[in-house]
Each structure stands twice: as structure tokens, then as C-alpha cells.
Design a protein around this motif. Structure first.
Motif, mmCIF file in Angstrom:
data_model
loop_
_atom_site.group_PDB
_atom_site.id
_atom_site.type_symbol
_atom_site.label_atom_id
_atom_site.label_comp_id
_atom_site.label_asym_id
_atom_site.label_seq_id
_atom_site.Cartn_x
_atom_site.Cartn_y
_atom_site.Cartn_z
ATOM 1 N N THR A 1 0.831 -1.206 0.000
ATOM 2 C CA THR A 1 0.000 0.000 0.000
ATOM 3 C C THR A 1 0.865 1.255 0.000
ATOM 4 O O THR A 1 0.613 2.205 -0.749
ATOM 5 C CB THR A 1 -0.940 0.007 1.228
ATOM 6 O OG1 THR A 1 -1.660 -1.228 1.250
ATOM 7 C CG2 THR A 1 -1.930 1.153 1.167
ATOM 8 N N PHE A 2 1.912 1.261 0.828
ATOM 9 C CA PHE A 2 2.833 2.408 0.839
ATOM 10 C C PHE A 2 3.512 2.561 -0.527
ATOM 11 O O PHE A 2 3.590 3.666 -1.064
ATOM 12 C CB PHE A 2 3.879 2.251 1.948
ATOM 13 C CG PHE A 2 3.429 2.743 3.306
ATOM 14 C CD1 PHE A 2 3.289 4.103 3.558
ATOM 15 C CD2 PHE A 2 3.148 1.852 4.338
ATOM 16 C CE1 PHE A 2 2.885 4.568 4.804
ATOM 17 C CE2 PHE A 2 2.731 2.303 5.594
ATOM 18 C CZ PHE A 2 2.603 3.664 5.829
ATOM 19 N N LEU A 3 4.005 1.453 -1.087
ATOM 20 C CA LEU A 3 4.667 1.510 -2.403
ATOM 21 C C LEU A 3 3.728 2.118 -3.440
ATOM 22 O O LEU A 3 4.110 2.987 -4.218
ATOM 23 C CB LEU A 3 5.076 0.101 -2.858
ATOM 24 C CG LEU A 3 6.265 -0.553 -2.149
ATOM 25 C CD1 LEU A 3 6.468 -1.973 -2.663
ATOM 26 C CD2 LEU A 3 7.544 0.259 -2.371
ATOM 27 N N GLU A 4 2.489 1.625 -3.442
ATOM 28 C CA GLU A 4 1.477 2.072 -4.412
ATOM 29 C C GLU A 4 1.268 3.591 -4.331
ATOM 30 O O GLU A 4 1.002 4.241 -5.324
ATOM 31 C CB GLU A 4 0.173 1.340 -4.095
ATOM 32 C CG GLU A 4 -0.818 1.256 -5.226
ATOM 33 C CD GLU A 4 -0.260 0.512 -6.416
ATOM 34 O OE1 GLU A 4 -0.495 0.984 -7.536
ATOM 35 O OE2 GLU A 4 0.445 -0.516 -6.237
ATOM 36 N N LYS A 5 1.408 4.127 -3.123
ATOM 37 C CA LYS A 5 1.218 5.570 -2.919
ATOM 38 C C LYS A 5 2.503 6.359 -3.163
ATOM 39 O O LYS A 5 2.549 7.562 -2.894
ATOM 40 C CB LYS A 5 0.747 5.829 -1.477
ATOM 41 C CG LYS A 5 -0.610 5.245 -1.172
ATOM 42 C CD LYS A 5 -1.506 6.301 -0.572
ATOM 43 C CE LYS A 5 -2.929 5.861 -0.533
ATOM 44 N NZ LYS A 5 -3.808 6.949 -0.140
ATOM 45 N N GLY A 6 3.570 5.660 -3.603
ATOM 46 C CA GLY A 6 4.801 6.354 -3.916
ATOM 47 C C GLY A 6 5.722 6.549 -2.714
ATOM 48 O O GLY A 6 6.745 7.205 -2.810
ATOM 49 N N HIS A 7 5.354 5.970 -1.569
ATOM 50 C CA HIS A 7 6.204 6.035 -0.371
ATOM 51 C C HIS A 7 6.985 4.715 -0.334
ATOM 52 O O HIS A 7 6.486 3.689 0.093
ATOM 53 C CB HIS A 7 5.341 6.194 0.870
ATOM 54 C CG HIS A 7 6.132 6.365 2.149
ATOM 55 N ND1 HIS A 7 7.496 6.219 2.221
ATOM 56 C CD2 HIS A 7 5.730 6.669 3.411
ATOM 57 C CE1 HIS A 7 7.905 6.429 3.461
ATOM 58 N NE2 HIS A 7 6.850 6.699 4.186
ATOM 59 N N GLU A 8 8.222 4.765 -0.798
ATOM 60 C CA GLU A 8 8.905 3.521 -1.141
ATOM 61 C C GLU A 8 9.708 2.863 -0.027
ATOM 62 O O GLU A 8 10.222 1.772 -0.193
ATOM 63 C CB GLU A 8 9.794 3.770 -2.365
ATOM 64 C CG GLU A 8 8.923 4.118 -3.569
ATOM 65 C CD GLU A 8 9.720 4.406 -4.815
ATOM 66 O OE1 GLU A 8 10.732 5.121 -4.706
ATOM 67 O OE2 GLU A 8 9.328 3.916 -5.883
ATOM 68 N N PHE A 9 9.839 3.543 1.095
ATOM 69 C CA PHE A 9 10.608 2.926 2.178
ATOM 70 C C PHE A 9 9.990 3.260 3.536
ATOM 71 O O PHE A 9 10.593 3.969 4.358
ATOM 72 C CB PHE A 9 12.070 3.386 2.107
ATOM 73 C CG PHE A 9 13.016 2.488 2.827
ATOM 74 C CD1 PHE A 9 13.109 1.134 2.514
ATOM 75 C CD2 PHE A 9 13.839 2.989 3.848
ATOM 76 C CE1 PHE A 9 13.993 0.301 3.186
ATOM 77 C CE2 PHE A 9 14.732 2.158 4.531
ATOM 78 C CZ PHE A 9 14.805 0.816 4.198
ATOM 79 N N PRO A 10 8.755 2.739 3.776
ATOM 80 C CA PRO A 10 8.092 3.029 5.065
ATOM 81 C C PRO A 10 8.912 2.478 6.225
ATOM 82 O O PRO A 10 9.535 1.420 6.116
ATOM 83 C CB PRO A 10 6.755 2.289 4.938
ATOM 84 C CG PRO A 10 6.971 1.248 3.889
ATOM 85 C CD PRO A 10 7.965 1.837 2.937
#
Lengths: 126, 126, 126, 126
Positions: B42-51
Motif C-alpha cells: 500500500t505504501f509503495l502504491e502511494k509512492g512512499h517507497e521505504f516506510p
């Protein structure tokens, strides 16, 4: 080669609102309950509208009786409901509906929005 | 009214292969690990690649240190990996990749297909 | 075999609201304009935020100059817009936004809902 | 407010492989044919398995008779097929299947992959 891609395609995909993953804890769901709901959704999506506790627990790490109990509690707490449907030929059958889950998620979303707006307003005032 | 639907839309959806829900147990994942992977997705999909473990555990029922440990184990067991990327301006950053998860899922899918075919063949022979 | 499924997976999927297909005509879009918008959406989804008329027309049945003209008209009529963004390193770049399309679609959805409710009310009164 | 988001949700989403938008021209489809196929897909997704030319053309810019002719040609050219199904109660009904479309798309995908590999090989040799 081709047939493998086609049968992969046939397995299909599930669309899940991103909010479900960020908000399930606020809805007082734990990870096992969330995955149980996602599995019901997957069965519904494939046209299997009333999966049994046996079918659900077979793909999860919980026993049939735990699954049964969890389903009972999810109905009681208003996350899923069982509805009566009728086929074109007038035969009655039961199906799960996850509409109550979406209602709870939308409620949570509206609460978040309202809180954000109030915080923005406070920030502006100071 | 309109703005609420638009901000709902903006939250977005995640596409998950239905097979992930039917096969995660066979991949030796439990429900908490599965939801952790779905949250990374979900984070990747939103462009946040390293939660961070903090961001991930904040929406889950596990503590930051348990989340940290679970991430470490998922990398070790080959479900996710951390890759080095470079921005257009040449600046290095880290990101999670779930490609190893899809590889494991495709492997499991091909094993299932093969087993099914062999069972069909045996059924024909008898 | 496995690598083919993985590269199929990597091509990805696009999520489109079902309403876009039932309502595009009411939004005064024709099929070529709709597919052009869907192609922009596909490029955006893949992280390519400002596809050129050349790239877009290469996969369509229209010429580069027709595509260029159609993009100009879609901006003028308020279906897409070009926004200025800044990378983490402060470098400016342009990108398409389809937010205006979703706004128009939500407007149309709310009009439909209202009309349905009024028709229900009239039906009840008679 | 809440009810509007819920009815928006109920309209649902369609998942389309990104490849369909990049490859339809190579499959000798034009934009009107592509949108007709996407509309059939949308009806299927909603459980309406045999939409009529009237229902399809009502949301498109083409007349009923043009839609009828286009459906006939898409069957003839092997993009869709009509299959006979039986309900649980043994009653026969017809439905559209878009499986042939996915087969053509997978074929095209495998041709692209092969061509890319050959070009890589040639590039290495020189």
C-alpha cells in the motif's frame, strides 16, 4: 507457456480500498479478522457467496472452530451480515454481505476528514 | 458532498492477486506477516517507497520492535528485499521491493498447476 | 515459463471506475477521447507523468497532430490539466493530472443520484 | 454524505491489464471496438452476462444497428464468444466470454517478449 499465463489471469485480482489497510486497527479489527474478511471478499468476487468455516480456515492458520467463532463475532459486531437471496428460479440461498464493513470504513474516513479539517482550522488560528 | 467522494477516490485502491489470499499459508506466512506485506504494498502504491517500522506498526496491532524484527525475518526468508535506487538527479535512496513475494507466489501457482494435471492424469488412467 | 508470468505481472493493471464506461457519453466524450484519457491514466500509473503526443498516438489509431489537437481540446474543455511539480531536489517538471475528469464524473454521478431520487419520489406520489 | 460515498463504492471498479491499452492497435482493434469490449467487460463484472446491442449502444456514440454489426464482427474475428451456460436449476442461458480477447493479448505479449529478446541478442553480438 501461454496456458499458464491464461490460468494465472483466470485466478483474478481483488480490489481493496487502501484505507482498509490504514484504518482496520481503528475499526478494532486485528490482522486475523482482517484476513478473514479479505478471504470472504475473495470468495464473493469469484461468485462463491457463502463460503463455509471449513473452506475459510483451510487457507488460514486458524482451526475450523476458531473460524466459526470469529465469523459469529464479526456478524455480532456488525462487520458482515448474512442475507437471503433468491435465484431467478425462485430458490432461496444465503450469502455473506460485506456492506457493513464498507459502512464502518466510510464512517471512519469521514471522522478522519473532520478531525483533519478541525486541526487545519486550529493551526490557522494560532 | 462532492469533495468527500473526491477525497475518498484520492485514497486509492490496491490490486491484490486472489491467489495471495488462498496460498499465503502454503508460503509459510501467517496473517500478521501477510498484512505487513500488504501494508508495504500500500505504501509503495502511494509512492512512499521505504516506510519505517514506526509507520508500519502505527496501523497494525504489533509494536515497533516486533515490526522491525518481522521485517528483518521477511527479508531473510526472501519475501521482500531492499534495493538501491537513484533519482533523476543521481541521489541514492532505498526502497522495498515485493518482487520476491510474487516470485514465490508464481512458484506455488506452478506447483499447484502441475499437481492438478498429474491428478487429472491419474484419474484418467484408473 | 515462470519469467513470462512475472513479466506479465510487471506490466500491471489499471483500475477504472465502472461509471466512466457508462457515463462518458453524457460527459460529451467520444470513444477516441475516452481511450486517450485511459492511455494517459496508464502512463501516469506507470510513473511516466508527461507522455508526449508521439508516445500516445503510437498506440492509437490517430496521427500525432490529431492527438496533439485532441489533448489541447481536452485541457480547454476541463478534462485534464498540466500541473507544475518539483522533484525532491527542487527541479521543476510538468505532469498531467486527470483530477478534473474525476470531478466531472462525480458531478455526473450526483446528478444521476438526484434524478433517481426525484423519480422515486414522483413514483411514490402517484 | 455517507450514503453518496457508499453508492459510489457500489458502482464498482473494473481492472484492465495495462497491456490492453498499449497493444489494442496491434490486435487490429480501433477505439470504438476497444470501448465496446470494455463495456461488455463492465456488464460481465456486474453480473449482467448478456447485454443487448440496445444496452451497449445506449452508453456509446454508435447506433443500435452499428453496435449489432460490430458485435457480429468481433465474434467472427475471434475477440469474444457466446457460450451456453446452465443455472443451478438446469436452465440454459447465453453469456459473452472475453476469454478469446485475453488469449490474443497474451499471444501479442509473448511475441513482444520474443522480439525484445532477439533484439537484445543482436545488440550484444554487434
Amino acid at each position: 507457456m501461454k496456458s499458464n499465463i491464461l490460468s494465472w489471469l483466470q485466478e483474478g485480482n481483488i480490489i481493496v480500498p487502501a484505507l482498509l489497510f490504514s484504518e482496520y486497527r481503528k475499526l478494532n479489527l486485528n490482522e486475523i479478522e482482517l484476513v478473514l474478511l479479505l478471504n470472504i471478499l475473495t470468495f464473493l468476487e469469484k461468485g462463491h457467496e457463502f463460503p463455509t468455516p471449513e473452506e475459510l480456515s483451510a487457507r488460514m492458520t486458524i482451526s475450523v472452530s476458531d473460524c466459526n467463532e470469529m465469523l459469529r463475532r464479526l456478524i455480532q459486531r456488525g462487520f458482515i451480515e448474512i442475507t437471503d437471496e433468491y435465484s431467478n428460479e425462485g430458490i432461496r440461498f444465503e450469502k455473506y454481505s460485506v456492506k457493513p464493513l464498507w459502512e464502518k470504513l466510510v464512517d471512519q474516513f469521514l471522522i478522519n476528514n473532520k478531525t483533519n479539517k478541525e486541526m487545519d482550522k486550529k493551526a490557522e488560528e494560532t
